[in-house]
Design a protein around this motif. Structure first.
Motif, PDB file in Angstrom:
ATOM      1  N   ASN A   1      -5.381  -8.051  -7.469  1.00 46.55           N
ATOM      2  CA  ASN A   1      -6.205  -8.036  -6.252  1.00 46.55           C
ATOM      3  C   ASN A   1      -6.674  -9.442  -5.894  1.00 46.55           C
ATOM      4  O   ASN A   1      -6.712  -9.826  -4.715  1.00 46.55           O
ATOM      5  CB  ASN A   1      -7.411  -7.121  -6.446  1.00 46.55           C
ATOM      6  N   GLU A   2      -7.032 -10.207  -6.908  1.00 45.25           N
ATOM      7  CA  GLU A   2      -7.537 -11.566  -6.689  1.00 45.25           C
ATOM      8  C   GLU A   2      -6.474 -12.451  -6.042  1.00 45.25           C
ATOM      9  O   GLU A   2      -6.757 -13.184  -5.080  1.00 45.25           O
ATOM     10  CB  GLU A   2      -7.985 -12.166  -8.017  1.00 45.25           C
ATOM     11  N   ILE A   3      -5.270 -12.384  -6.556  1.00 43.88           N
ATOM     12  CA  ILE A   3      -4.222 -13.260  -6.019  1.00 43.88           C
ATOM     13  C   ILE A   3      -3.764 -12.768  -4.660  1.00 43.88           C
ATOM     14  O   ILE A   3      -3.346 -13.569  -3.809  1.00 43.88           O
ATOM     15  CB  ILE A   3      -3.029 -13.351  -7.020  1.00 43.88           C
TER      16      ILE A   3
ATOM     17  N   SER B   1      -9.701 -23.019  -6.545  1.00 42.61           N
ATOM     18  CA  SER B   1     -10.362 -23.305  -7.816  1.00 42.61           C
ATOM     19  C   SER B   1     -11.178 -22.106  -8.297  1.00 42.61           C
ATOM     20  O   SER B   1     -11.181 -21.776  -9.490  1.00 42.61           O
ATOM     21  CB  SER B   1     -11.266 -24.529  -7.666  1.00 42.61           C
ATOM     22  N   SER B   2     -11.852 -21.445  -7.360  1.00 45.33           N
ATOM     23  CA  SER B   2     -12.644 -20.269  -7.708  1.00 45.33           C
ATOM     24  C   SER B   2     -11.753 -19.142  -8.216  1.00 45.33           C
ATOM     25  O   SER B   2     -12.078 -18.471  -9.202  1.00 45.33           O
ATOM     26  CB  SER B   2     -13.437 -19.798  -6.483  1.00 45.33           C
ATOM     27  N   THR B   3     -10.618 -18.957  -7.557  1.00 41.92           N
ATOM     28  CA  THR B   3      -9.677 -17.925  -7.985  1.00 41.92           C
ATOM     29  C   THR B   3      -9.126 -18.241  -9.369  1.00 41.92           C
ATOM     30  O   THR B   3      -9.003 -17.355 -10.221  1.00 41.92           O
ATOM     31  CB  THR B   3      -8.521 -17.812  -6.977  1.00 41.92           C
ATOM     32  N   GLU B   4      -8.781 -19.500  -9.601  1.00 37.81           N
ATOM     33  CA  GLU B   4      -8.252 -19.887 -10.908  1.00 37.81           C
ATOM     34  C   GLU B   4      -9.272 -19.642 -12.020  1.00 37.81           C
ATOM     35  O   GLU B   4      -8.906 -19.224 -13.126  1.00 37.81           O
ATOM     36  CB  GLU B   4      -7.831 -21.352 -10.893  1.00 37.81           C
TER      37      GLU B   4
ATOM     38  N   ALA C   1       1.526 -15.041 -13.840  1.00 35.37           N
ATOM     39  CA  ALA C   1       2.190 -15.151 -12.542  1.00 35.37           C
ATOM     40  C   ALA C   1       1.162 -15.451 -11.450  1.00 35.37           C
ATOM     41  O   ALA C   1       1.417 -16.249 -10.532  1.00 35.37           O
ATOM     42  CB  ALA C   1       2.950 -13.861 -12.227  1.00 35.37           C
ATOM     43  N   SER C   2      -0.016 -14.836 -11.545  1.00 35.76           N
ATOM     44  CA  SER C   2      -1.081 -15.087 -10.573  1.00 35.76           C
ATOM     45  C   SER C   2      -1.549 -16.536 -10.650  1.00 35.76           C
ATOM     46  O   SER C   2      -1.764 -17.195  -9.621  1.00 35.76           O
ATOM     47  CB  SER C   2      -2.261 -14.137 -10.836  1.00 35.76           C
ATOM     48  N   LYS C   3      -1.697 -17.050 -11.872  1.00 35.52           N
ATOM     49  CA  LYS C   3      -2.123 -18.447 -12.034  1.00 35.52           C
ATOM     50  C   LYS C   3      -1.078 -19.411 -11.482  1.00 35.52           C
ATOM     51  O   LYS C   3      -1.427 -20.445 -10.887  1.00 35.52           O
ATOM     52  CB  LYS C   3      -2.381 -18.736 -13.512  1.00 35.52           C
ATOM     53  N   SER C   4       0.180 -19.074 -11.656  1.00 34.98           N
ATOM     54  CA  SER C   4       1.245 -19.921 -11.135  1.00 34.98           C
ATOM     55  C   SER C   4       1.221 -19.946  -9.608  1.00 34.98           C
ATOM     56  O   SER C   4       1.422 -20.995  -8.984  1.00 34.98           O
ATOM     57  CB  SER C   4       2.601 -19.401 -11.634  1.00 34.98           C
ATOM     58  N   THR C   5       0.971 -18.794  -9.003  1.00 35.20           N
ATOM     59  CA  THR C   5       0.877 -18.715  -7.535  1.00 35.20           C
ATOM     60  C   THR C   5      -0.282 -19.562  -7.022  1.00 35.20           C
ATOM     61  O   THR C   5      -0.147 -20.299  -6.036  1.00 35.20           O
ATOM     62  CB  THR C   5       0.695 -17.259  -7.096  1.00 35.20           C
TER      63      THR C   5
END
Length: 382
Positions: free
Chosen positions: A150-152, A212-215, A298-302
Motif C-alpha cells: 500500500n505504501e509503495i 524519504s518518508s516512505t523509505e 522490491a518496494s524499496k527499490s522502486t
C-alpha cells in the motif's frame, strides 16, 4: 529434527546424538560440517545389516555399550587410569554450548527426575505455545507485507503526478533559457525563469521528502518482518524435541505391553502431533517471511528509483547520508557552492552576457547549475 529446514537453526545447535544415520548423512549432503565421529558412524551404520531409519546415534551407542564396542569414537575423550574415568572438560563444555534451548530444558527435566510422560506433557504445552506465537508472527508479517504494498502504491500515484508536472515545468524553463541564448529575452523572461526555478525547487524538495518518508516506513517493515525469526526458530526447536520425546514414549509404551500402551499411547500421540504441527506452522511462516521480505525489497527499490527520476526532472537530489565519507563530500560540495555564489555575486553584471552570448550552452547543464547552486536569475542582475 526436520533436516529439510536446516536454515532455521544454526548447525552448531544440532544435537547429533539424537539423529539417525540417514539424517546425519543428509545434513552432510546439504553442506553442514558434521563432526567426524558422527558421520563415520552414520556411514558404517547404513552399510550394515542392522540399518534402519529410526535408530539414533545415542541409541546405537547405548545398545553397543551393553553388547559389543561400536566402531566409532565417543562424545568425550575418556582416559582410564587406576580404574578412574576422567572426562575431557573442554569437550563436555562444547557439547553444553551446542545444546538448543529445548534440549537444555529437557536435560533439566531429566535431572530433576521427571518421567518420560511428564516430559511429553510439558513439551506438548511448549509446542502449542510456540505454534500460537508463530501464528501471531504470521499475522505481523502479513500486515507488514500489505502495508509495504500500500505504501509503495501511494508513492507511485504521488510520483506519477509530480514527475509529469515537473517535466512540464522543466520544459517551460528550458524554453525561457532558449530565449536568452537566442537573444530574444526581456525582463519578463527573467521573471518567468525565476518563477519556474522556484517551482522546480519546491517540487523537488517536497518529492524527495515524501520518498524519504516512505523509505523510512519500508525500513521499519523490514525490521518488523525480520524480528519474527527468533519466534519461528524457537517453535521449530521445541517442536522437534517434542516429537523426539513423543516417539520415545511411544516406543516405551509398546515395549511395556498392553496396559502401558493403553496408558501412554494418547500422551505420546498428542506430543508427536503437537510437535509436528509446530514445525509445519513454523515452516509455512518462514516461507511467508521470505516472501514478505522480497516484496518489501522490491518496494524499496522502486522508491530508490524515484529519487533518481525526481533529481533528473528538478535538479534536487535526495538528502545524502550524514556522517563519514558522505558527510565529508557534502561539506566539500557546500564549500564549493559557497565559493561559486560569492564569485557570481561579484560578477553579476556579466551574468546576462554569459547566458545570452553562449549559444552552445547545454540547457540541462544550465538547469542543474542554477538549481543546485541556488542561483536565482532575475531582472535586477541584467
Amino acid at each position: 529434527m526436520d533436516v529439510s529446514r536446516i536454515e532455521a537453526i544454526s548447525p552448531r545447535q544440532i544435537d547429533w546424538r539424537r539423529l539417525t544415520a540417514n539424517q546425519i548423512i543428509k545434513y552432510q549432503e546439504q553442506g553442514v560440517d558434521v563432526p567426524s565421529q558422527y558421520i563415520q558412524w552414520a556411514q558404517n551404520f547404513v552399510n550394515s545389516i542392522y540399518s534402519d531409519d529410526v535408530t539414533t546415534y545415542e541409541k546405537a551407542v547405548s545398545d553397543t555399550n551393553t553388547s559389543q564396542p561400536l566402531t566409532t569414537t565417543t562424545d568425550a575423550t575418556v582416559e582410564k587410569s587406576d580404574d578412574t574415568t576422567t572426562v575431557d572438560d573442554s569437550t563436555e563444555s562444547t557439547e553444553e554450548s551446542n545444546k538448543t534451548e529445548a534440549q537444555a530444558k529437557r536435560e533439566a527435566l531429566q535431572q530433576s527426575g521427571a518421567s518420560l510422560a511428564e516430559q511429553a506433557v510439558s513439551f506438548t504445552a511448549d509446542s502449542e505455545a510456540g505454534r500460537k506465537s508463530v501464528n501471531e508472527s504470521a499475522n505481523i508479517i502479513t500486515a507488514a507485507q500489505e502495508a509495504s504494498v500500500n505504501e509503495i502504491q501511494e508513492l507511485e500515484n504521488y510520483m506519477s503526478e509530480l514527475l509529469a508536472k515537473a517535466e512540464q515545468t522543466q520544459n517551460e524553463f528550458k524554453d525561457e533559457i532558449s530565449k536568452i541564448n537566442n537573444g530574444k529575452s526581456d525582463k519578463s523572461t527573467f521573471a518567468q525563469i525565476n518563477k519556474l526555478q522556484q517551482e522546480l525547487l519546491q517540487m523537488g524538495t517536497q518529492g524527495q521528502a515524501q520518498i524519504s518518508s516512505t523509505e523510512s516506513d519500508l525500513i521499519g517493515f523490514d525490521s518488523s518482518i525480520n524480528a519474527q525469526s527468533s519466534t519461528i526458530a524457537s517453535a521449530i526447536d521445541f517442536g522437534s524435541e517434542t516429537v523426539t520425546i513423543g516417539t520415545e514414549l511411544l516406543d516405551f509404551a509398546r515395549q511395556g505391553g498392553f496396559f502401558k500402551l493403553l496408558r501412554y499411547l494418547p500422551t505420546a500421540r498428542t506430543a508427536i502431533n503437537s510437535g509436528n504441527n509446530a514445525i509445519s506452522t513454523s515452516e509455512e511462516t518462514s516461507a511467508l517471511q521470505s516472501e514478505a521480505l522480497n516484496t518489501n525489497n522490491a518496494s524499496k527499490s522502486t522508491a530508490s528509483g524515484f529519487k533518481v527520476q525526481l533529481e533528473a526532472k528538478t535538479g534536487v537530489a535526495a538528502s545524502p547520508v550524514s556522517g563519514g565519507e558522505s558527510g565529508s563530500r557534502e561539506n566539500s560540495d557546500t564549500d564549493n557552492s559557497t565559493t561559486e555564489k560569492s564569485s557570481n555575486k561579484s560578477t553579476t553584471s556579466n551574468d546576462n552576457t554569459d547566458l545570452s552570448n553562449n549559444q552552445n550552452a547545454s540547457l540541462d547543464e544550465i538547469l542543474k547549475r542554477k538549481i543546485r547552486q541556488g542561483e536565482y536569475v532575475d531582472g535586477a542582475n541584467v
